[in-house]
Design a protein around this motif. Structure first.
Motif, mmCIF file in Angstrom:
data_model
loop_
_atom_site.group_PDB
_atom_site.id
_atom_site.type_symbol
_atom_site.label_atom_id
_atom_site.label_comp_id
_atom_site.label_asym_id
_atom_site.label_seq_id
_atom_site.Cartn_x
_atom_site.Cartn_y
_atom_site.Cartn_z
ATOM 1 N N GLN A 1 0.853 -1.186 0.000
ATOM 2 C CA GLN A 1 0.000 0.000 0.000
ATOM 3 C C GLN A 1 0.890 1.238 0.000
ATOM 4 O O GLN A 1 2.010 1.215 0.512
ATOM 5 C CB GLN A 1 -0.899 -0.011 1.235
ATOM 6 N N SER A 2 0.381 2.315 -0.568
ATOM 7 C CA SER A 2 1.181 3.537 -0.704
ATOM 8 C C SER A 2 1.702 4.045 0.626
ATOM 9 O O SER A 2 2.824 4.561 0.710
ATOM 10 C CB SER A 2 0.352 4.635 -1.384
ATOM 11 N N ASN A 3 0.907 3.906 1.689
ATOM 12 C CA ASN A 3 1.340 4.438 2.985
ATOM 13 C C ASN A 3 2.377 3.543 3.674
ATOM 14 O O ASN A 3 2.851 3.852 4.758
ATOM 15 C CB ASN A 3 0.135 4.653 3.909
ATOM 16 N N LYS A 4 2.732 2.422 3.054
ATOM 17 C CA LYS A 4 3.732 1.505 3.631
ATOM 18 C C LYS A 4 5.084 1.592 2.916
ATOM 19 O O LYS A 4 6.043 0.958 3.349
ATOM 20 C CB LYS A 4 3.213 0.064 3.540
ATOM 21 N N ARG B 1 7.665 5.576 -5.500
ATOM 22 C CA ARG B 1 7.689 5.886 -4.071
ATOM 23 C C ARG B 1 8.826 5.133 -3.367
ATOM 24 O O ARG B 1 9.535 5.704 -2.530
ATOM 25 C CB ARG B 1 6.342 5.529 -3.426
#
Length: 226
Positions: free
Chosen positions: A83-86, A108
C-alpha cells in the motif's frame, strides 16, 4: 521440542534434490523462509540452523521482528501486497521487494530509499492466472512497470515474482510456471540484468525449480501451519 531444524533440513533436501533432477547447479535456487505470523524466536532458531533469508508479508509484524532480531545479519524480503502508505518503511527496512505491481509504487520506493543503503532489489509481481483477487500485473501490463523500475536509480530491477493458483498435478503446476519463466526470458532481451524468478512454495517448489525458479518461498513446511 521444536521441529524447525528438522523441517528446514527436509525442505533444503527437497530443494537440492529438485535442482539435481533438473540438471541445475546446487546453488541455483535460494530458499526464502517465509516467516509471516511466526515469532522472532522461530526466525532466530531457523537462522541458527543456517537460514539467512526471510520473507515477510505484513509490514508492522515484520518491523517488530526486525527490531528484536537486529543483532542478526538477516536478509529481509518483503513479499506481500504494498500500500502507498507503507512504502517508506519498506524502502528503509528491506533488502528485497518481490511484489511491485504499479509504477507509482516503484517511484515511491525509489524516492524513499535511504541514500546510505544499496539500491533496493525489486521483482515485479505477475498475475499469471489473471485472478481478480490477486495482486500483480497482467503479462501485457509488464512493459510499463518494468520500464519504470529500470529507470529508477535507487531500485535494482532483478526479475519476476508469481503466485499461481494452486494446482495439485505436478505437470499442471510446471506448465503455468514455465509461462512465467518464458516471460522472464522474453524480457531479458531488453533488460539483461533480469536474473531472478521468485516462484514456488511448499506445495509446488519441485515444479518451480524444474521451470527455472531462482528463489522459492517456503513457510508452512519449515515453520508449520499458521
Amino acid at each position: 521440542m521444536s521441529k524447525i531444524p528438522e523441517q528446514l533440513a527436509q525442505v533444503q533436501n527437497r530443494v537440492h534434490a529438485a535442482l539435481a533432477a533438473a540438471g541445475r547447479a546446487e546453488d541455483a535456487a535460494l530458499l526464502l523462509a517465509v516467516s509471516k505470523t511466526k515469532s522472532a524466536a522461530a526466525v532466530r532458531e531457523a537462522f541458527g540452523c543456517g537460514q539467512t533469508c526471510f520473507g515477510e508479508n505484513y509490514l508492522q509484524e515484520a518491523l517488530e521482528k526486525q527490531q528484536q532480531l537486529q543483532d542478526l545479519p538477516i536478509e529481509w524480503h518483503f513479499i506481500g501486497p504494498i500500500q502507498s502508505n507503507k512504502t517508506r518503511a519498506i524502502a528503509e527496512n528491506f533488502d528485497w521487494v518481490h511484489s511491485v505491481d504499479r509504477a507509482r509504487i516503484a517511484v515511491r520506493l525509489n524516492d524513499q530509499r535511504p541514500p546510505s543503503l544499496p539500491p533496493l532489489n525489486v521483482c515485479v509481481q505477475v498475475n499469471i492466472d489473471a485472478e481478480p483477487s490477486k495482486a500483480g500485473v497482467l503479462p501485457e501490463e509488464l512493459p510499463e512497470v518494468l520500464e519504470s523500475v529500470a529507470q529508477l536509480p535507487r531500485l535494482r530491477l532483478r526479475g519476476l515474482m508469481a503466485i499461481p493458483a494452486p494446482r495439485s498435478d505436478h505437470g499442471e503446476q510446471q506448465k503455468v510456471l514455465l509461462q512465467v519463466a518464458s516471460l522472464l526470458q522474453e524480457w531479458q532481451q531488453r533488460y539483461p540484468q533480469l536474473d531472478t524468478l521468485s516462484m514456488g512454495m511448499s506445495g509446488d517448489l519441485e515444479a518451480a525449480i524444474a521451470a527455472g525458479a531462482t528463489i522459492v518461498r517456503v513457510g508452512t513446511d519449515i515453520f508449520g501451519a499458521r
